[in-house]
Design a protein around this motif. Structure first.
Motif, PDB file in Angstrom:
ATOM      1  N   ILE A 114      -3.370  -1.170  -8.406  1.00 14.14           N
ATOM      2  CA  ILE A 114      -4.697  -1.758  -8.162  1.00 14.14           C
ATOM      3  C   ILE A 114      -5.175  -1.394  -6.758  1.00 14.14           C
ATOM      4  O   ILE A 114      -6.351  -1.087  -6.547  1.00 14.14           O
ATOM      5  CB  ILE A 114      -4.657  -3.287  -8.372  1.00 14.14           C
ATOM      6  CG1 ILE A 114      -4.442  -3.593  -9.860  1.00 14.14           C
ATOM      7  CG2 ILE A 114      -5.918  -3.953  -7.853  1.00 14.14           C
ATOM      8  CD1 ILE A 114      -4.130  -5.051 -10.154  1.00 14.14           C
ATOM      9  N   TRP A 115      -4.243  -1.395  -5.793  1.00 19.39           N
ATOM     10  CA  TRP A 115      -4.614  -1.048  -4.418  1.00 19.39           C
ATOM     11  C   TRP A 115      -5.063   0.414  -4.319  1.00 19.39           C
ATOM     12  O   TRP A 115      -5.954   0.730  -3.538  1.00 19.39           O
ATOM     13  CB  TRP A 115      -3.460  -1.340  -3.466  1.00 19.39           C
ATOM     14  CG  TRP A 115      -3.905  -1.305  -2.031  1.00 19.39           C
ATOM     15  CD1 TRP A 115      -3.658  -0.323  -1.122  1.00 19.39           C
ATOM     16  CD2 TRP A 115      -4.699  -2.272  -1.361  1.00 19.39           C
ATOM     17  NE1 TRP A 115      -4.242  -0.629   0.079  1.00 19.39           N
ATOM     18  CE2 TRP A 115      -4.897  -1.820  -0.045  1.00 19.39           C
ATOM     19  CE3 TRP A 115      -5.280  -3.484  -1.738  1.00 19.39           C
ATOM     20  CZ2 TRP A 115      -5.642  -2.543   0.890  1.00 19.39           C
ATOM     21  CZ3 TRP A 115      -6.010  -4.199  -0.807  1.00 19.39           C
ATOM     22  CH2 TRP A 115      -6.179  -3.718   0.490  1.00 19.39           C
ATOM     23  N   ILE A 116      -4.459   1.291  -5.105  1.00 17.94           N
ATOM     24  CA  ILE A 116      -4.908   2.692  -5.141  1.00 17.94           C
ATOM     25  C   ILE A 116      -6.370   2.760  -5.562  1.00 17.94           C
ATOM     26  O   ILE A 116      -7.170   3.488  -4.967  1.00 17.94           O
ATOM     27  CB  ILE A 116      -4.015   3.536  -6.080  1.00 17.94           C
ATOM     28  CG1 ILE A 116      -2.638   3.741  -5.468  1.00 17.94           C
ATOM     29  CG2 ILE A 116      -4.661   4.892  -6.381  1.00 17.94           C
ATOM     30  CD1 ILE A 116      -1.620   4.363  -6.414  1.00 17.94           C
ATOM     31  N   LEU A 117      -6.735   1.991  -6.577  1.00 22.10           N
ATOM     32  CA  LEU A 117      -8.132   1.963  -7.035  1.00 22.10           C
ATOM     33  C   LEU A 117      -9.053   1.364  -5.979  1.00 22.10           C
ATOM     34  O   LEU A 117     -10.161   1.866  -5.765  1.00 22.10           O
ATOM     35  CB  LEU A 117      -8.242   1.177  -8.338  1.00 22.10           C
ATOM     36  CG  LEU A 117      -7.582   1.806  -9.550  1.00 22.10           C
ATOM     37  CD1 LEU A 117      -7.676   0.873 -10.749  1.00 22.10           C
ATOM     38  CD2 LEU A 117      -8.215   3.149  -9.867  1.00 22.10           C
ATOM     39  N   ILE A 118      -8.611   0.301  -5.316  1.00 23.12           N
ATOM     40  CA  ILE A 118      -9.423  -0.308  -4.264  1.00 23.12           C
ATOM     41  C   ILE A 118      -9.664   0.695  -3.138  1.00 23.12           C
ATOM     42  O   ILE A 118     -10.793   0.829  -2.649  1.00 23.12           O
ATOM     43  CB  ILE A 118      -8.744  -1.587  -3.727  1.00 23.12           C
ATOM     44  CG1 ILE A 118      -8.788  -2.688  -4.794  1.00 23.12           C
ATOM     45  CG2 ILE A 118      -9.384  -2.064  -2.424  1.00 23.12           C
ATOM     46  CD1 ILE A 118      -7.958  -3.905  -4.453  1.00 23.12           C
ATOM     47  N   PHE A 164       0.545   5.100 -11.863  1.00 22.25           N
ATOM     48  CA  PHE A 164      -0.837   4.920 -11.435  1.00 22.25           C
ATOM     49  C   PHE A 164      -1.300   6.089 -10.563  1.00 22.25           C
ATOM     50  O   PHE A 164      -2.423   6.572 -10.703  1.00 22.25           O
ATOM     51  CB  PHE A 164      -1.001   3.608 -10.654  1.00 22.25           C
ATOM     52  CG  PHE A 164      -1.141   2.396 -11.515  1.00 22.25           C
ATOM     53  CD1 PHE A 164      -2.325   2.096 -12.156  1.00 22.25           C
ATOM     54  CD2 PHE A 164      -0.066   1.542 -11.679  1.00 22.25           C
ATOM     55  CE1 PHE A 164      -2.446   0.976 -12.949  1.00 22.25           C
ATOM     56  CE2 PHE A 164      -0.169   0.408 -12.461  1.00 22.25           C
ATOM     57  CZ  PHE A 164      -1.372   0.116 -13.104  1.00 22.25           C
ATOM     58  N   ALA A 165      -0.440   6.546  -9.655  1.00 20.13           N
ATOM     59  CA  ALA A 165      -0.811   7.655  -8.765  1.00 20.13           C
ATOM     60  C   ALA A 165      -1.019   8.941  -9.544  1.00 20.13           C
ATOM     61  O   ALA A 165      -1.958   9.699  -9.269  1.00 20.13           O
ATOM     62  CB  ALA A 165       0.273   7.842  -7.697  1.00 20.13           C
ATOM     63  N   ILE A 166      -0.175   9.211 -10.543  1.00 20.47           N
ATOM     64  CA  ILE A 166      -0.328  10.426 -11.355  1.00 20.47           C
ATOM     65  C   ILE A 166      -1.630  10.378 -12.143  1.00 20.47           C
ATOM     66  O   ILE A 166      -2.376  11.369 -12.197  1.00 20.47           O
ATOM     67  CB  ILE A 166       0.889  10.614 -12.282  1.00 20.47           C
ATOM     68  CG1 ILE A 166       2.113  11.008 -11.452  1.00 20.47           C
ATOM     69  CG2 ILE A 166       0.616  11.654 -13.360  1.00 20.47           C
ATOM     70  CD1 ILE A 166       3.415  10.938 -12.221  1.00 20.47           C
ATOM     71  N   VAL A 167      -1.904   9.238 -12.740  1.00 20.05           N
ATOM     72  CA  VAL A 167      -3.166   9.092 -13.489  1.00 20.05           C
ATOM     73  C   VAL A 167      -4.348   9.263 -12.540  1.00 20.05           C
ATOM     74  O   VAL A 167      -5.320   9.949 -12.864  1.00 20.05           O
ATOM     75  CB  VAL A 167      -3.215   7.732 -14.220  1.00 20.05           C
ATOM     76  CG1 VAL A 167      -4.600   7.459 -14.777  1.00 20.05           C
ATOM     77  CG2 VAL A 167      -2.171   7.687 -15.324  1.00 20.05           C
TER      78      VAL A 167
END
Length: 138
Positions: free
Chosen positions: A17-21, A93-96
């Motif tokens: 979620i933090w990656i998206l933020i 999440f990072a790969i996606v």
């Protein structure tokens, strides 16, 4: 669900979620290299997720599973289990994210992932030292 799985999932999902933020805040934008001072606090704040998750996970292990007693290597092993589970989920999440936003590869994104692994290991060492019971006989 095991203690390590519970806290690993929490760390992994919150990291995702933090990656998206950070993406929506523009941290990984093409112009981010010139404006890092504005967003640098977000990267420092991202270290709170594994630090707090590891602390709570190892403390929960010590208090509830280990009966209030824990040696350093027990905490270290539990922390590594938490890191591995959380790391696999965060890596997914990072790969996606990288697949959907290929322009992020122009930044130092992979170095940041490597630094996150190192920071997780250092947090694990420190938290295991803090939460272990003091040895009576050395």
């Amino acid at each position: 669900m095991g203690n390590a799985a519970k806290y690993g999932i929490i760390i992994g999902v919150l990291s995702g979620i933090w990656i998206l933020i950070m993406h929506f805040a523009g941290v990984y934008a093409k112009d981010a290299a010139t404006e890092t001072s504005n967003m640098e606090w977000m990267e420092w704040a991202s270290m709170l997720i594994p630090a707090i998750g590891l602390y709570l996970g190892i403390k929960s292990y010590r208090d509830h599973i280990s009966g209030g007693k824990m040696e350093f290597f027990e905490g270290l092993f539990e922390g590594f289990k938490i890191i591995i589970i959380g790391g696999v989920i965060a890596a997914f999440f990072a790969i996606v994210y990288v697949q959907l936003n290929i322009s992020v590869m122009n930044t130092d994104y992979m170095y940041r992932i490597s630094a996150a692994v190192l920071i997780g290991i250092l947090f694990n060492l420190a938290i295991s030292l803090i939460l272990m019971n003091k040895q009576k006989h050395l």
